[in-house]
Design a protein around this motif. Structure first.
Motif, PDB file in Angstrom:
ATOM      1  N   ARG A 106     -17.570   0.797  -1.465  1.00 50.32           N
ATOM      2  CA  ARG A 106     -17.977   1.835  -0.465  1.00 50.32           C
ATOM      3  C   ARG A 106     -16.649   2.355   0.283  1.00 50.32           C
ATOM      4  N   GLN A 107     -16.751   3.841   0.386  1.00 50.86           N
ATOM      5  CA  GLN A 107     -15.691   4.294   1.295  1.00 50.86           C
ATOM      6  C   GLN A 107     -15.952   4.195   2.702  1.00 50.86           C
ATOM      7  N   ASP A 108     -14.993   3.883   3.726  1.00 43.62           N
ATOM      8  CA  ASP A 108     -14.863   3.757   4.843  1.00 43.62           C
ATOM      9  C   ASP A 108     -14.898   5.021   5.190  1.00 43.62           C
ATOM     10  N   TRP A 109     -15.935   5.862   5.840  1.00 48.09           N
ATOM     11  CA  TRP A 109     -15.889   7.223   6.158  1.00 48.09           C
ATOM     12  C   TRP A 109     -15.187   7.523   7.687  1.00 48.09           C
ATOM     13  N   LYS A 110     -15.338   6.420   8.553  1.00 46.96           N
ATOM     14  CA  LYS A 110     -14.879   6.294   9.771  1.00 46.96           C
ATOM     15  C   LYS A 110     -13.257   6.526   9.660  1.00 46.96           C
ATOM     16  N   LEU A 111     -12.799   5.533   8.748  1.00 46.01           N
ATOM     17  CA  LEU A 111     -11.231   5.766   8.515  1.00 46.01           C
ATOM     18  C   LEU A 111     -10.842   6.927   7.779  1.00 46.01           C
ATOM     19  N   SER A 112     -11.452   7.603   6.810  1.00 47.26           N
ATOM     20  CA  SER A 112     -11.319   8.546   6.115  1.00 47.26           C
ATOM     21  C   SER A 112     -11.544   9.790   6.843  1.00 47.26           C
ATOM     22  N   PHE A 113     -12.021   9.896   7.859  1.00 52.50           N
ATOM     23  CA  PHE A 113     -12.311  11.067   8.536  1.00 52.50           C
ATOM     24  C   PHE A 113     -11.213  11.146   9.949  1.00 52.50           C
ATOM     25  N   GLU A 114     -10.545   9.952  10.112  1.00 52.08           N
ATOM     26  CA  GLU A 114      -9.677  10.377  11.261  1.00 52.08           C
ATOM     27  C   GLU A 114      -8.799  11.374  11.055  1.00 52.08           C
ATOM     28  N   LYS A 115      -8.307  11.954  12.120  1.00 50.40           N
ATOM     29  CA  LYS A 115      -7.454  13.219  12.111  1.00 50.40           C
ATOM     30  C   LYS A 115      -6.466  13.334  10.974  1.00 50.40           C
ATOM     31  N   ASP A 116      -5.468  12.130  11.207  1.00 55.56           N
ATOM     32  CA  ASP A 116      -4.224  12.168  10.728  1.00 55.56           C
ATOM     33  C   ASP A 116      -4.440  11.798   8.898  1.00 55.56           C
ATOM     34  N   THR A 117      -5.607  11.218   8.678  1.00 56.81           N
ATOM     35  CA  THR A 117      -6.021  11.103   7.254  1.00 56.81           C
ATOM     36  C   THR A 117      -6.270  12.513   6.841  1.00 56.81           C
ATOM     37  N   ARG A 118      -7.405  12.899   7.434  1.00 55.50           N
ATOM     38  CA  ARG A 118      -7.940  14.534   7.081  1.00 55.50           C
ATOM     39  C   ARG A 118      -6.843  15.471   6.465  1.00 55.50           C
ATOM     40  N   THR A 119      -5.908  15.304   7.506  1.00 61.61           N
ATOM     41  CA  THR A 119      -4.739  16.353   7.448  1.00 61.61           C
ATOM     42  C   THR A 119      -3.531  15.910   6.512  1.00 61.61           C
ATOM     43  N   ARG A 120      -3.511  14.868   6.450  1.00 60.79           N
ATOM     44  CA  ARG A 120      -2.220  14.459   5.583  1.00 60.79           C
ATOM     45  C   ARG A 120      -2.523  13.363   4.477  1.00 60.79           C
ATOM     46  N   GLY A 121      -3.128  12.310   4.827  1.00 56.17           N
ATOM     47  CA  GLY A 121      -3.285  11.102   3.804  1.00 56.17           C
ATOM     48  C   GLY A 121      -4.384  11.541   2.798  1.00 56.17           C
ATOM     49  N   GLY A 122      -5.312  12.108   3.139  1.00 55.83           N
ATOM     50  CA  GLY A 122      -6.379  12.485   2.167  1.00 55.83           C
ATOM     51  C   GLY A 122      -6.040  13.004   1.013  1.00 55.83           C
ATOM     52  N   TRP A 123      -4.949  13.766   1.015  1.00 56.12           N
ATOM     53  CA  TRP A 123      -4.576  14.465  -0.161  1.00 56.12           C
ATOM     54  C   TRP A 123      -3.488  13.952  -0.949  1.00 56.12           C
ATOM     55  N   ARG A 124      -2.848  12.969  -0.518  1.00 53.83           N
ATOM     56  CA  ARG A 124      -1.748  12.215  -0.970  1.00 53.83           C
ATOM     57  C   ARG A 124      -2.062  10.980  -2.048  1.00 53.83           C
ATOM     58  N   GLN A 125      -1.475  11.206  -3.113  1.00 54.80           N
ATOM     59  CA  GLN A 125      -2.019  10.143  -4.267  1.00 54.80           C
ATOM     60  C   GLN A 125      -0.685   9.163  -4.024  1.00 54.80           C
ATOM     61  N   GLY A 126      -1.200   7.921  -4.589  1.00 58.17           N
ATOM     62  CA  GLY A 126      -0.305   6.837  -4.387  1.00 58.17           C
ATOM     63  C   GLY A 126       0.505   6.317  -5.502  1.00 58.17           C
ATOM     64  N   GLY A 127       0.719   5.033  -5.991  1.00 60.11           N
ATOM     65  CA  GLY A 127       1.067   4.538  -7.005  1.00 60.11           C
ATOM     66  C   GLY A 127       1.462   3.101  -7.035  1.00 60.11           C
ATOM     67  N   ILE A 128       2.215   2.586  -7.921  1.00 62.59           N
ATOM     68  CA  ILE A 128       2.451   1.154  -7.857  1.00 62.59           C
ATOM     69  C   ILE A 128       4.012   1.214  -8.398  1.00 62.59           C
ATOM     70  N   ILE A 129       4.834   0.244  -7.712  1.00 61.16           N
ATOM     71  CA  ILE A 129       6.237  -0.121  -8.421  1.00 61.16           C
ATOM     72  C   ILE A 129       6.377  -1.639  -8.282  1.00 61.16           C
ATOM     73  N   VAL A 130       7.296  -1.800  -9.199  1.00 61.59           N
ATOM     74  CA  VAL A 130       7.865  -3.427  -9.161  1.00 61.59           C
ATOM     75  C   VAL A 130       9.230  -3.297  -8.821  1.00 61.59           C
ATOM     76  N   ALA A 131       9.502  -4.005  -7.700  1.00 62.13           N
ATOM     77  CA  ALA A 131      11.019  -3.829  -7.308  1.00 62.13           C
ATOM     78  C   ALA A 131      11.505  -5.306  -6.842  1.00 62.13           C
ATOM     79  N   GLY A 132      12.703  -5.275  -6.849  1.00 58.49           N
ATOM     80  CA  GLY A 132      13.674  -6.715  -6.574  1.00 58.49           C
ATOM     81  C   GLY A 132      13.760  -7.734  -7.555  1.00 58.49           C
ATOM     82  N   PRO A 133      14.598  -8.687  -7.266  1.00 59.92           N
ATOM     83  CA  PRO A 133      15.083  -9.037  -5.901  1.00 59.92           C
ATOM     84  C   PRO A 133      16.326  -8.194  -5.815  1.00 59.92           C
ATOM     85  N   GLY A 134      16.588  -7.582  -4.596  1.00 58.70           N
ATOM     86  CA  GLY A 134      17.556  -6.438  -4.443  1.00 58.70           C
ATOM     87  C   GLY A 134      17.180  -5.061  -3.873  1.00 58.70           C
TER      88      GLY A 134
END
Length: 261
Positions: A203-231
């Motif tokens: 289930r989606q957490d709609w309370k978190l999803s509709f907080e202002k900062d998420t709606r205006t910025r985070g909601g449209w940004r995709q993520g990704g995965i990295i493998v890093a280190g050591p260093g």
């Protein structure tokens, strides 16, 4: 037979199996945001729904870049910017993001936002392989754009086995040049995956999803995965999501983090 999916304007397909026969249905107007996702089926026999993905999904695998010789796969400029990015743990303690892999190897997953149902699946998908990461001495980390309070809520709700950090500045996402936009969020593939996850109990957490900062910025940004280190400057694998829910094959990640060259 009636099938309804509450939803705005995307067409997608479902393969429906009824009494041993397969039927291909075109579903119009799949809504990726409002809830609930529901199916009303007037059938006396069981209905099996299997999302069907287009061939373009296979091309997303090309977004994962790895190198068996473990040379860095991002520019020096990117690693320098990351060295100045601060993320925050669940206690609100700030740490340079590159410190997360300075003295160890780490699989670092970047979520769209902490309320995202697709990101909750990503957390489980990675945590299911944590024993292999532990055996190889590899840390599992998840970072989300948003506040420490949002990160705490995510951690409590998902019981994620790895470390969770918040990036309220979104600077790590900018540095790694993760894609952003409505067209990468509202796609047929993402819509079908959401339907599948709801049927699995996510289930989606709609309370978190509709907080202002998420709606205006985070909601449209995709993520990704990295493998890093050591260093600090050593990032040996990067996958940038082409669309919401674009998880790479888990074997790509395990080969990058846990298989000796």
């Amino acid at each position: 037979m009636a099938i309804s999916v509450s939803a705005p304007a995307h067409n997608c397909g479902l393969t429906v199996g009824i009494k041993g026969r397969v039927h291909r249905l075109l579903i119009h107007n799949v809504n990726l945001i409002p809830y609930p996702l529901s199916f009303n089926c007037n059938l006396s026999s069981p209905l099996y729904l299997t999302p069907t993905f287009s061939a373009i999904s296979a091309s997303h695998r090309a977004s994962a870049i790895s190198n068996s010789t473990e040379s860095t796969v991002v520019s020096e400029e990117t690693t320098n910017v990351l060295d100045d990015v601060q993320v925050f743990d669940l206690n609100g303690q700030g740490v340079p993001i590159s410190d997360l892999w300075k003295d160890r190897k780490a699989v670092v997953a970047f979520a769209r936002h902490f309320g995202c149902v697709l990101c909750r699946k990503r957390a489980d998908y990675l945590a299911a392989e944590k024993d292999k990461m532990d055996a190889a001495g590899v840390a599992l980390v998840l970072i989300g754009p948003g506040s420490v309070d949002q990160a705490r809520s995510f951690s409590e709700q998902t019981k994620f086995k790895g470390e969770v950090y918040a990036d309220p500045s979104y600077r790590s996402y900018d540095a790694l040049r993760f894609v952003s936009g409505v067209t990468t969020t509202f796609t047929p593939g993402a819509g079908l995956k959401i339907i599948q996850l709801y049927m699995e109990g996510y289930r989606q957490d709609w309370k978190l999803s509709f907080e202002k900062d998420t709606r205006t910025r985070g909601g449209w940004r995709q993520g990704g995965i990295i493998v890093a280190g050591p260093g600090k400057n050593k990032i040996t694998y990067i996958h940038k999501d082409k669309e919401a829910g674009d998880d790479p094959d888990i074997n790509e990640i395990l080969n990058a983090c846990c298989v000796q060259s």
